[in-house]
Design a protein around this motif. Structure first.
Motif, PDB file in Angstrom:
ATOM      1  N   VAL A 155       0.869  -1.175   0.000  1.00  0.00           N
ATOM      2  CA  VAL A 155       0.000   0.000   0.000  1.00  0.00           C
ATOM      3  C   VAL A 155       0.907   1.226   0.000  1.00  0.00           C
ATOM      4  CG1 VAL A 155      -1.854   1.244   1.170  1.00  0.00           C
ATOM      5  CG2 VAL A 155      -1.727  -1.266   1.349  1.00  0.00           C
ATOM      6  N   VAL A 156       0.836   2.003  -1.070  1.00  0.00           N
ATOM      7  CA  VAL A 156       1.640   3.220  -1.203  1.00  0.00           C
ATOM      8  C   VAL A 156       0.775   4.380  -0.725  1.00  0.00           C
ATOM      9  CG1 VAL A 156       2.845   4.747  -2.811  1.00  0.00           C
ATOM     10  CG2 VAL A 156       2.900   2.263  -3.171  1.00  0.00           C
ATOM     11  N   ALA A 215      -2.805   2.384  -4.090  1.00  0.00           N
ATOM     12  CA  ALA A 215      -2.467   3.727  -3.602  1.00  0.00           C
ATOM     13  C   ALA A 215      -3.505   4.168  -2.579  1.00  0.00           C
ATOM     14  CB  ALA A 215      -2.438   4.708  -4.769  1.00  0.00           C
ATOM     15  N   ALA A 216      -3.097   4.991  -1.628  1.00  0.00           N
ATOM     16  CA  ALA A 216      -4.045   5.522  -0.645  1.00  0.00           C
ATOM     17  C   ALA A 216      -3.639   6.941  -0.269  1.00  0.00           C
ATOM     18  CB  ALA A 216      -4.057   4.641   0.601  1.00  0.00           C
ATOM     19  N   ALA A 217      -4.630   7.811  -0.143  1.00  0.00           N
ATOM     20  CA  ALA A 217      -4.356   9.197   0.263  1.00  0.00           C
ATOM     21  C   ALA A 217      -4.326   9.274   1.781  1.00  0.00           C
ATOM     22  CB  ALA A 217      -5.433  10.117  -0.285  1.00  0.00           C
ATOM     23  N   ILE A 218      -3.395  10.063   2.286  1.00  0.00           N
ATOM     24  CA  ILE A 218      -3.256  10.168   3.736  1.00  0.00           C
ATOM     25  C   ILE A 218      -2.618  11.514   4.059  1.00  0.00           C
ATOM     26  CG2 ILE A 218      -1.009   9.006   3.646  1.00  0.00           C
ATOM     27  CD1 ILE A 218      -1.544   7.829   6.339  1.00  0.00           C
ATOM     28  N   ASP A 219      -3.061  12.116   5.160  1.00  0.00           N
ATOM     29  CA  ASP A 219      -2.353  13.294   5.686  1.00  0.00           C
ATOM     30  C   ASP A 219      -1.910  12.905   7.085  1.00  0.00           C
ATOM     31  OD1 ASP A 219      -1.501  15.586   6.928  1.00  0.00           O
ATOM     32  OD2 ASP A 219      -3.075  16.851   6.082  1.00  0.00           O
ATOM     33  N   THR A 262      -6.938   9.771   9.225  1.00  0.00           N
ATOM     34  CA  THR A 262      -6.532   9.219   7.926  1.00  0.00           C
ATOM     35  C   THR A 262      -5.584   8.028   8.118  1.00  0.00           C
ATOM     36  OG1 THR A 262      -4.604  10.664   7.523  1.00  0.00           O
ATOM     37  CG2 THR A 262      -6.766  11.500   6.843  1.00  0.00           C
ATOM     38  N   ILE A 263      -4.858   8.008   9.230  1.00  0.00           N
ATOM     39  CA  ILE A 263      -3.980   6.857   9.499  1.00  0.00           C
ATOM     40  C   ILE A 263      -4.835   5.651   9.902  1.00  0.00           C
ATOM     41  CG2 ILE A 263      -2.104   5.986  10.952  1.00  0.00           C
ATOM     42  CD1 ILE A 263      -0.927   8.765  10.970  1.00  0.00           C
ATOM     43  N   LEU A 307      -5.240   1.942   7.828  1.00  0.00           N
ATOM     44  CA  LEU A 307      -5.214   0.560   8.319  1.00  0.00           C
ATOM     45  C   LEU A 307      -6.478  -0.172   7.857  1.00  0.00           C
ATOM     46  CD1 LEU A 307      -4.140  -1.811  10.026  1.00  0.00           C
ATOM     47  CD2 LEU A 307      -5.352  -0.823  11.984  1.00  0.00           C
ATOM     48  N   ALA A 308      -7.634   0.493   8.015  1.00  0.00           N
ATOM     49  CA  ALA A 308      -8.897  -0.156   7.629  1.00  0.00           C
ATOM     50  C   ALA A 308      -8.892  -0.505   6.138  1.00  0.00           C
ATOM     51  CB  ALA A 308     -10.070   0.763   7.969  1.00  0.00           C
ATOM     52  N   ALA A 309      -8.417   0.412   5.303  1.00  0.00           N
ATOM     53  CA  ALA A 309      -8.392   0.163   3.854  1.00  0.00           C
ATOM     54  C   ALA A 309      -7.420  -0.975   3.528  1.00  0.00           C
ATOM     55  CB  ALA A 309      -7.990   1.435   3.113  1.00  0.00           C
ATOM     56  N   SER A 310      -6.292  -1.017   4.226  1.00  0.00           N
ATOM     57  CA  SER A 310      -5.300  -2.073   3.979  1.00  0.00           C
ATOM     58  C   SER A 310      -5.874  -3.441   4.367  1.00  0.00           C
ATOM     59  CB  SER A 310      -4.021  -1.813   4.789  1.00  0.00           C
ATOM     60  OG  SER A 310      -3.532  -0.514   4.550  1.00  0.00           O
ATOM     61  N   LEU A 311      -6.609  -3.479   5.483  1.00  0.00           N
ATOM     62  CA  LEU A 311      -7.199  -4.747   5.925  1.00  0.00           C
ATOM     63  C   LEU A 311      -8.309  -5.194   4.979  1.00  0.00           C
ATOM     64  CD1 LEU A 311      -7.324  -4.268   9.822  1.00  0.00           C
ATOM     65  CD2 LEU A 311      -5.617  -5.453   8.433  1.00  0.00           C
ATOM     66  N   ARG A 312      -9.099  -4.207   4.493  1.00  0.00           N
ATOM     67  CA  ARG A 312     -10.153  -4.548   3.523  1.00  0.00           C
ATOM     68  C   ARG A 312      -9.545  -5.185   2.279  1.00  0.00           C
ATOM     69  NH1 ARG A 312     -12.539   0.224   4.629  1.00  0.00           N
ATOM     70  NH2 ARG A 312     -11.591   1.267   2.840  1.00  0.00           N
ATOM     71  N   GLU A 313      -8.441  -4.622   1.835  1.00  0.00           N
ATOM     72  CA  GLU A 313      -7.837  -5.069   0.576  1.00  0.00           C
ATOM     73  C   GLU A 313      -7.047  -6.367   0.755  1.00  0.00           C
ATOM     74  OE1 GLU A 313      -8.451  -3.350  -2.180  1.00  0.00           O
ATOM     75  OE2 GLU A 313      -7.209  -4.585  -3.512  1.00  0.00           O
ATOM     76  N   PHE A 314      -6.291  -6.460   1.861  1.00  0.00           N
ATOM     77  CA  PHE A 314      -5.325  -7.568   1.963  1.00  0.00           C
ATOM     78  C   PHE A 314      -5.526  -8.460   3.199  1.00  0.00           C
ATOM     79  CE2 PHE A 314      -2.882  -4.241  -0.414  1.00  0.00           C
ATOM     80  CZ  PHE A 314      -2.828  -4.929  -1.625  1.00  0.00           C
ATOM     81  N   GLY A 315      -6.418  -8.057   4.118  1.00  0.00           N
ATOM     82  CA  GLY A 315      -6.722  -8.925   5.259  1.00  0.00           C
ATOM     83  C   GLY A 315      -5.802  -8.776   6.458  1.00  0.00           C
ATOM     84  N   ARG A 316      -4.561  -8.330   6.223  1.00  0.00           N
ATOM     85  CA  ARG A 316      -3.641  -8.140   7.338  1.00  0.00           C
ATOM     86  C   ARG A 316      -2.477  -7.260   6.878  1.00  0.00           C
ATOM     87  NH1 ARG A 316      -0.686 -13.882   6.447  1.00  0.00           N
ATOM     88  NH2 ARG A 316       1.374 -12.984   6.166  1.00  0.00           N
TER      89      ARG A 316
END
Ligand code: NAD
Length: 259
Positions: A42-43, A66-70, A76-77, A81-90
């Motif tokens: 996740v970039v 890709a993910a937007a973050i400030d 946003t942090i 994490l939530a988006a990363s878990l949705r996409e990849f599970g861990r």
């Protein structure tokens, strides 16, 4: 030619890595290295289009998003994490690689500037560790790599807030390395020497470049790809399995220099 021994030792196949600041000069190179070593990546960065640019280069064997973050916004942090878990599970690996710098004479450093630099370099690293570290401790495994700087331990002219923030990053890294050692979560810090990048472009005037090169035994700047081997080692669950709470330099000998 494939080398199974090295793949076993350093490979990241089936693992997920999040690189905060993954659209920056050093972060993008570390993200590329993780993807080439087989990780899903996740970039995450402030400018989504630049994160997508890094992702476009990386399309290959592993999955990269890709993910937007400030990093000055805690929400946003947590959302990352939530988006990363949705996409990849861990999430197995986190790199805290966002950063900001300024070169203001000490008596002119404003509270606003001090707070901004500390928020991006130190508080955001703490938030990354807290949010992703909780997930890793609950899962019973993971590795975090915090990007500090040679200025964390060696006084460096003109970058007072920056140096103080990076010293804080080292302290946090040591404390969390100790705190989570038995939970299977490793935390280490990488201190780059000098690599031309966006955040230091304005500071690298002719005099400073000459000073840096004179003080770097190798007599040159680093190239971003020269950080990747150390980053992979420290994040690797096998090659790095007994390394935690440590500070590691990739600096062309800068911290070994006296006269
Ligand atoms: N380049 C060097 O010589 C050097 C030396 C020592 C340490 N570092 C550290 O390496 C890390 C990466 O820096 P770099 O040199 O690649 O510079 P860079 O300017 O190319 O990258 C910095 C990254 O931080 C991100 N960032 C800044 N503020 C942010 C915010 N509020 N929210 C989200 N992202 C934000 C930027 O978007 C960018 O992706 C930094 O922590 C820096 O302090 C760099």
């Amino acid at each position: 030619m494939s080398n199974t021994y090295l793949d076993d030792l350093f490979g990241f196949t089936g693992q997920t890595a999040v690189v905060i600041g993954g659209n920056g000069t050093l972060g993008a190179e570390i993200a590329r290295g993780l993807a080439r070593a087989g990780a899903n990546v996740v970039v995450a960065g402030r400018e989504l289009s630049r994160c997508e640019g890094v992702v476009a280069e990386l399309r290959g064997g592993s999955r990269v998003i890709a993910a937007a973050i400030d990093v000055t916004e805690h929400a946003t942090i947590a959302a990352l994490l939530a988006a990363s878990l949705r996409e990849f599970g861990r999430v197995d690996a986190l790199v805290n690689c966002a950063g900001a710098n300024s070169a203001t004479p000490y008596f002119d450093v404003s509270d606003e500037e001090w707070d901004r630099i500390l928020a991006i370099n130190l508080r955001a690293t703490h938030w990354g560790c807290q949010v992703f570290g909780r997930h890793m401790v609950e899962r019973g495994g993971g590795a975090i790599l915090n990007i500090a700087s040679v200025s964390a331990e060696t006084p460096l002219s003109r970058v007072f807030a920056y140096s103080a923030s990076k010293a804080g990053v080292l302290s946090l890294t040591r404390n969390l390395g100790r705190e989570w050692a038995k939970a299977g979560v490793r935390v280490n810090a990488l201190c780059p020497g000098f690599f031309p990048a966006e955040q230091n472009r304005a500071i690298l005037d002719e005099t400073r470049v000459a000073d840096i090169l004179r003080h770097t035994p190798m007599g040159r700047f680093g190239r971003p790809e020269e950080l990747v081997g150390m980053a992979l080692l420290l994040l690797s669950p096998r090659a790095g399995s007994f390394i935690t709470g440590g500070t590691f330099y990739v600096d062309g000998g800068f911290t070994a220099m006296t006269i």
